[in-house]
Design an enzyme around this catalytic site. Structure first.
Site, PDB file in Angstrom:
ATOM      1  N   GLU A  78      -9.553  -0.531  -1.789  1.00  9.56           N
ATOM      2  CA  GLU A  78      -9.195   0.845  -1.425  1.00  9.56           C
ATOM      3  C   GLU A  78      -9.192   1.743  -2.656  1.00  9.56           C
ATOM      4  O   GLU A  78      -9.512   2.935  -2.561  1.00  9.56           O
ATOM      5  CB  GLU A  78      -7.825   0.850  -0.716  1.00  9.56           C
ATOM      6  CG  GLU A  78      -7.951   0.287   0.699  1.00  9.56           C
ATOM      7  CD  GLU A  78      -6.694  -0.355   1.247  1.00  9.56           C
ATOM      8  OE1 GLU A  78      -5.613  -0.178   0.668  1.00  9.56           O
ATOM      9  OE2 GLU A  78      -6.814  -1.058   2.277  1.00  9.56           O
ATOM     10  N   SER A 124      -6.303  -9.457   6.647  1.00 10.20           N
ATOM     11  CA  SER A 124      -5.743  -9.767   7.973  1.00 10.20           C
ATOM     12  C   SER A 124      -5.043 -11.123   8.039  1.00 10.20           C
ATOM     13  O   SER A 124      -5.079 -11.796   9.071  1.00 10.20           O
ATOM     14  CB  SER A 124      -6.829  -9.658   9.046  1.00 10.20           C
ATOM     15  OG  SER A 124      -7.319  -8.324   9.124  1.00 10.20           O
ATOM     16  N   HIS A 166      -8.183  -3.089  -6.216  1.00  7.67           N
ATOM     17  CA  HIS A 166      -8.190  -3.257  -4.760  1.00  7.67           C
ATOM     18  C   HIS A 166      -9.345  -2.427  -4.189  1.00  7.67           C
ATOM     19  O   HIS A 166      -9.651  -1.348  -4.696  1.00  7.67           O
ATOM     20  CB  HIS A 166      -6.849  -2.786  -4.177  1.00  7.67           C
ATOM     21  CG  HIS A 166      -6.694  -3.136  -2.732  1.00  7.67           C
ATOM     22  ND1 HIS A 166      -7.299  -2.402  -1.740  1.00  7.67           N
ATOM     23  CD2 HIS A 166      -6.050  -4.151  -2.119  1.00  7.67           C
ATOM     24  CE1 HIS A 166      -7.016  -2.956  -0.566  1.00  7.67           C
ATOM     25  NE2 HIS A 166      -6.262  -4.020  -0.770  1.00  7.67           N
ATOM     26  N   LYS A 217       0.861  -1.200   0.000  1.00  6.07           N
ATOM     27  CA  LYS A 217       0.000   0.000   0.000  1.00  6.07           C
ATOM     28  C   LYS A 217       0.896   1.248   0.000  1.00  6.07           C
ATOM     29  O   LYS A 217       1.947   1.231  -0.626  1.00  6.07           O
ATOM     30  CB  LYS A 217      -0.955  -0.048   1.196  1.00  6.07           C
ATOM     31  CG  LYS A 217      -1.711  -1.389   1.254  1.00  6.07           C
ATOM     32  CD  LYS A 217      -2.847  -1.407   2.198  1.00  6.07           C
ATOM     33  CE  LYS A 217      -3.509  -2.785   2.134  1.00  6.07           C
ATOM     34  NZ  LYS A 217      -4.720  -2.881   2.924  1.00  6.07           N
ATOM     35  N   GLY A 247      -7.255  -5.057   7.056  1.00  6.92           N
ATOM     36  CA  GLY A 247      -6.647  -4.169   8.041  1.00  6.92           C
ATOM     37  C   GLY A 247      -7.403  -4.089   9.356  1.00  6.92           C
ATOM     38  O   GLY A 247      -7.136  -3.221  10.181  1.00  6.92           O
TER      39      GLY A 247
HETATM   40  P1  PGA Z   1      -4.313  -6.599   5.397  1.00  6.98           P
HETATM   41  O1  PGA Z   1      -4.544  -6.049   3.904  1.00  6.98           O
HETATM   42  O2  PGA Z   1      -3.530  -7.887   5.277  1.00  6.98           O
HETATM   43  O3  PGA Z   1      -3.538  -5.514   6.102  1.00  6.98           O
HETATM   44  O4  PGA Z   1      -5.657  -6.834   5.995  1.00  6.98           O
HETATM   45  C1  PGA Z   1      -4.793  -6.927   2.850  1.00  6.98           C
HETATM   46  C2  PGA Z   1      -4.970  -6.147   1.565  1.00  6.98           C
HETATM   47  O5  PGA Z   1      -5.608  -5.098   1.583  1.00  6.98           O
HETATM   48  O6  PGA Z   1      -4.482  -6.566   0.492  1.00  6.98           O
END
Ligand code: PGA
Length: 229
Positions: free
Chosen positions: A89, A190, A87, A10, A160
């Site tokens: 996000e 996660s 993604h 990220k 996350g």
């Molecule tokens: P995370 O993120 O492992 O921190 O939950 C995964 C991702 O967004 O690819």
């Protein structure tokens, strides 16, 4: 069995911290395919030969007046092999829709870059029992026909947050996705050194997409070796 372990940095880290990760990965023995996806500015940090490099996005265009964008052609020019597309996000903060993600995937393929196409439902959609319908729609709209992509199932509520989908939930979703595509299917959300082994052993899980736990070599190494060396 050989799995795909992809790290999504990220908007974190710097050249120095990425170099530290690479130094640690260099001597790690693993049967798995290890991919690290740092921010654009760090794509030129030399990776060891046992690590493939991925970007976190690319333009839906190859060239032209698109200020601030980076094309798949430019990524190929610096030996990038994978690109994360769609993604959650980016769907959320950059308003990306599946039709655009599909175009990006086509540009990636044209430039010999493997797209890692992300799909996932919100908590609300999950609670309404809409998960499989939403995922089917996202997948069919984002994935161009017949392209050799990797698919990452990332429930948005698990990213996350420390919340992980249950093994049964992952199993059911991946079984459904398998009926739609014969492509590598990753789970993300996660994933850490403690849960990786169990998740990697679920049927139809071909690997994991890791956010936070890919930033430090100690954590990432545990995931990379979770299914044996
Ligand atoms: P995370 O993120 O492992 O921190 O939950 C995964 C991702 O967004 O690819």
């Amino acid at each position: 069995m050989k799995k795909i372990i992809a790290g999504n940095w990220k908007m974190n880290g710097d050249a120095n911290s990425l170099q530290n990760l690479f130094d640690g990965l260099q001597n790690l023995k693993s049967k798995n395919t290890v991919i690290v996806c740092p921010p654009f500015t760090m794509l030129n940090v030399p990776a060891p030969s046992n690590v493939a490099i991925g970007a976190q996005d690319c333009s839906s265009h190859n060239v032209g007046a698109y200020t601030g964008q980076i094309s798949a052609r430019m990524l190929a020019d610096i030996a990038v092999k994978y690109v994360i597309l769609g993604h959650s996000e980016r769907r959320l903060y950059n308003g990306e829709e599946s039709v655009e993600i599909r175009e990006k995937a086509l540009r990636a393929i044209e430039n010999n870059i493997t797209p890692i196409i992300c799909i996932g439902e919100t908590l609300n959609q999950k609670e309404q029992g809409e998960t499989l319908g939403i995922l089917t729609k996202q997948l069919t709209e984002s994935l161009p026909n017949g392209v050799p992509a990797i698919i990452a199932y990332e429930p948005i509520w698990a990213i996350g947050t420390g919340l992980v989908a249950s093994n049964d939930e992952i199993k059911a979703v991946h079984a459904h996705l398998r009926t739609l595509v014969d492509l590598p299917l990753l789970y993300g959300g996660s994933v850490n050194g403690k849960n990786a082994c169990e998740i990697l052993n679920i049927k139809n899980v071909d690997g994991v997409l890791v956010g936070g736990a890919s930033l430090k070599i100690e954590d990432f190494a545990l995931i990379i070796n979770a299914n044996g060396v």
